[in-house]
Design an enzyme around this catalytic site. Structure first.
Site, short mmCIF file in Angstrom:
data_model
loop_
_atom_site.label_atom_id
_atom_site.label_comp_id
_atom_site.label_asym_id
_atom_site.label_seq_id
_atom_site.Cartn_x
_atom_site.Cartn_y
_atom_site.Cartn_z
CG ASP A 18 2.98 4.29 -4.15
OD1 ASP A 18 3.02 5.42 -3.64
OD2 ASP A 18 2.24 3.38 -3.76
CG HIS A 66 -4.35 0.68 -8.14
ND1 HIS A 66 -5.67 0.67 -7.80
CD2 HIS A 66 -3.73 1.52 -7.28
CE1 HIS A 66 -5.84 1.49 -6.78
NE2 HIS A 66 -4.69 2.01 -6.44
CG HIS A 109 -2.04 0.85 1.29
ND1 HIS A 109 -2.44 1.62 0.25
CD2 HIS A 109 -2.90 1.16 2.32
CE1 HIS A 109 -3.47 2.37 0.62
NE2 HIS A 109 -3.77 2.11 1.88
N1 ACO Z 1 4.56 -6.99 -10.82
C1 ACO Z 1 4.41 -8.19 -11.44
N2 ACO Z 1 3.26 -8.87 -11.51
C2 ACO Z 1 2.19 -8.31 -10.91
C3 ACO Z 1 2.26 -7.08 -10.24
C4 ACO Z 1 3.49 -6.39 -10.20
N3 ACO Z 1 3.63 -5.22 -9.59
N4 ACO Z 1 1.03 -6.77 -9.73
C5 ACO Z 1 0.23 -7.79 -10.07
N5 ACO Z 1 0.92 -8.72 -10.79
C6 ACO Z 1 0.39 -9.97 -11.40
C7 ACO Z 1 0.05 -10.99 -10.32
O1 ACO Z 1 1.15 -11.82 -10.06
C8 ACO Z 1 -1.10 -11.70 -10.97
O2 ACO Z 1 -0.58 -12.55 -11.96
P1 ACO Z 1 -1.26 -13.99 -12.24
O3 ACO Z 1 -2.63 -13.67 -12.74
O4 ACO Z 1 -0.36 -14.64 -13.23
O5 ACO Z 1 -1.28 -14.68 -10.89
C9 ACO Z 1 -1.86 -10.61 -11.70
O6 ACO Z 1 -0.87 -9.61 -12.00
C10 ACO Z 1 -2.99 -9.99 -10.89
O7 ACO Z 1 -2.46 -9.47 -9.68
P2 ACO Z 1 -3.17 -9.51 -8.28
O8 ACO Z 1 -2.11 -9.66 -7.21
O9 ACO Z 1 -4.29 -10.50 -8.28
O10 ACO Z 1 -3.78 -8.06 -8.21
P3 ACO Z 1 -4.33 -7.35 -6.92
O11 ACO Z 1 -5.41 -6.44 -7.38
O12 ACO Z 1 -4.64 -8.32 -5.84
O13 ACO Z 1 -3.06 -6.50 -6.42
C11 ACO Z 1 -1.53 -4.79 -6.00
C12 ACO Z 1 -2.90 -5.15 -6.57
C13 ACO Z 1 -1.42 -5.24 -4.54
C14 ACO Z 1 -1.37 -3.26 -6.02
C15 ACO Z 1 -0.43 -5.47 -6.87
O14 ACO Z 1 -0.54 -5.04 -8.20
C16 ACO Z 1 0.98 -5.23 -6.34
O15 ACO Z 1 1.42 -5.94 -5.43
N6 ACO Z 1 1.71 -4.21 -6.90
C17 ACO Z 1 3.03 -3.88 -6.42
C18 ACO Z 1 2.91 -3.07 -5.14
C19 ACO Z 1 2.45 -1.66 -5.39
O16 ACO Z 1 2.93 -0.96 -6.27
N7 ACO Z 1 1.50 -1.20 -4.55
C20 ACO Z 1 0.99 0.16 -4.58
C21 ACO Z 1 -0.45 0.17 -4.93
S1 ACO Z 1 -1.01 1.83 -5.10
C22 ACO Z 1 -1.26 2.33 -3.53
O17 ACO Z 1 -1.46 1.57 -2.61
C23 ACO Z 1 -1.24 3.75 -3.28
#
Ligand code: ACO
Length: 430
Positions: free
Chosen positions: A361, A305, A266
């Site tokens: 971010d 996201h 987050h």
């Molecule tokens: N890098 C690589 N792969 C990713 C990323 C990433 N940053 N984010 C998601 N994926 C992939 C997952 O592995 C998943 O792949 P799969 O379908 O093969 O299993 C798919 O994309 C879907 O991802 P989920 O984790 O199901 O998406 P969710 O909506 O649960 O997660 C989140 C969202 C937590 C923001 C995620 O994208 C992440 O961890 N990003 C990196 C951390 C980040 O930048 N957070 C800031 C968010 S903005 C904020 O809070 C202000």
């Protein structure tokens, strides 16, 4: 009224459920039972992927189209024409303030920037290398003990006063935490400066009699604060509402929300972005890093996201702010790595298929670093402006007659009833 017809294939019974605002009420499912003994059907939704927990008038997001609006105003227009304090007023009270309302609001917030002197002693108790977010979470909770009348959460005047205190004091607590970690004396607020100008003063003032913030950096920080004011029901706000629903004072609820914001998934993500960029080290190492991410060895931090499945509109604005900041500070060498990561990721099938775009971010950390903030301060820089959103959401929760203490159900999959086993007869669980 629109309705949904459901047939329970276990019993053959038919149910008609009202649809309102594109939702059905989960409690309407409870009538669906196989017999009198049956508790009734529930919905199972880990991580709230498809459950609205409230009805809100504060922030609108269309994640597929990359739209973000506070109280109906597009984020782009607010970032262009508003200030953080004006936007905070809008988020909290629903309308842009008139000139006199804004003057009064600015005065009220400015005159609540000082903290009780005991807060300094409290700060001094932290270890020299304590993370400033841990210090912020703890000291904002500690404010609860200084203002016991804040418990009167159903008194509108008391709520207003605590709102002024929270918005006013968060930068002071944050700056004190930073100065403590640097072993530097605390700087008191300067009421002649703007909200962000004063924050920069409390952070960076040295021996000069009067701190003069750089106008470009002051405005850049103000824009970043506008972009972070609210973001509807994210993890931190959900914590604010969840904790607020048991009716503690707002300082405790804000501490909970800030704690939720601290996590690397987050508000801690921009800290992680910088670490990631430093680990990559140079532009030519980017393809190798992307390959690892695609192989499941870590995430591309700052990408993806839960709601935006398109370019995060805040990331677009931040990219522009970055150019202005770098004109003053000189370019952050990590920028080239970030731009290359973005370029490659946006062309890559893995990221396209999963709709992974830069989020707020991805660039904010690079700007903050160029402005002289250490990475540990990044989540703190998020928590300060988000306080207006948290308080707005908290107030909306309290005044919503439909809201009660937040208490989800569970699907129990554990053991059936069994008899207690005396210790001499127990075996180690494998
Ligand atoms: N890098 C690589 N792969 C990713 C990323 C990433 N940053 N984010 C998601 N994926 C992939 C997952 O592995 C998943 O792949 P799969 O379908 O093969 O299993 C798919 O994309 C879907 O991802 P989920 O984790 O199901 O998406 P969710 O909506 O649960 O997660 C989140 C969202 C937590 C923001 C995620 O994208 C992440 O961890 N990003 C990196 C951390 C980040 O930048 N957070 C800031 C968010 S903005 C904020 O809070 C202000």
């Amino acid at each position: 009224m629109d309705t949904l017809t459901l047939i329970d294939n276990r019993t053959g019974k038919k149910y008609e459920i009202p649809i309102q605002n594109g939702t059905i009420r989960a409690i309407d499912l409870r009538q669906i039972r196989i017999d009198e003994e049956d508790f009734g059907l529930m919905s199972y939704d880990p991580a709230f992927m498809n459950t609205a927990s409230c009805r809100s008038k504060i922030t609108y997001i269309d994640g597929d189209r990359g739209i973000l609006r506070y109280r109906g105003y597009p984020i782009e227009e607010l970032a262009e024409s508003s200030t953080y304090l004006e936007t905070a007023y809008l988020v909290l009270y629903g309308e842009l303030p008139t000139k006199s309302e804004l003057d009064q609001w600015t005065h009220d917030v400015t005159y609540h920037t000082f903290t009780h002197e005991n807060i300094k002693k409290f700060m001094d108790g932290f270890h020299y290398d304590a993370h400033p977010m841990g210090m912020l979470v703890s000291t904002v909770a500690a404010l609860s003990t200084f203002y016991p009348e804040a418990k009167n959460i159903f008194n509108a005047d008391s709520r207003k006063l605590q709102t002024h205190r929270l918005i006013g004091k968060m930068p002071t607590l944050a700056a004190f935490a930073y100065r403590h970690s640097r072993g530097m004396p605390y700087v008191y607020p300067d009421n002649e400066l703007s909200y962000t100008g004063n924050f920069l003063n409390m952070l960076f003032k040295m021996t000069e009699l009067k701190y003069e913030p750089n106008a470009t950096l002051e405005r850049a920080l103000d824009i970043l604060f506008i972009l972070h004011a609210d973001h509807e029901q994210n993890c931190g706000t959900n914590a604010m509402r969840g904790v607020g629903s048991s009716h503690p004072d707002p300082y405790c609820a804000v501490a909970a929300a800030a704690a939720a914001l601290y996590g690397p998934l987050h508000g801690g993500a921009n800290e992680e972005v910088l670490r990631m960029l430093s680990v990559i080290g140079s532009k030519d190492k980017v393809p190798e890093f992307i390959k690892k991410v695609k192989a499941g060895e870590g995430l591309l931090m700052g990408f993806g996201h839960r709601v935006y499945k398109n370019y995060d509109p805040r990331a677009k604005i931040i990219k522009r702010v970055a150019d202005q900041v770098f004109e003053v500070t000189g370019k952050n060498p990590l920028l080239d790595i970030a731009l290359e990561l973005e370029r490659i990721a946006l062309e890559d099938e893995y990221f396209i298929k999963r709709k992974l775009y830069p989020n707020v971010d991805f660039y904010s950390g690079i700007i903050y670093q160029a402005m002289g903030f250490p990475v540990e301060m990044f989540p703190v820089l998020f928590a300060i402006p988000r306080t207006s959103g948290w308080v707005a959401q908290w107030e909306e929760l309290l005044l919503d007659p439909e809201q009660k203490i937040a208490r989800p159900r569970q699907v129990y999959l554990g053991e059936e009833k069994r008899k207690f086993v005396p210790i001499e007869h127990r075996k180690t669980a494998k």
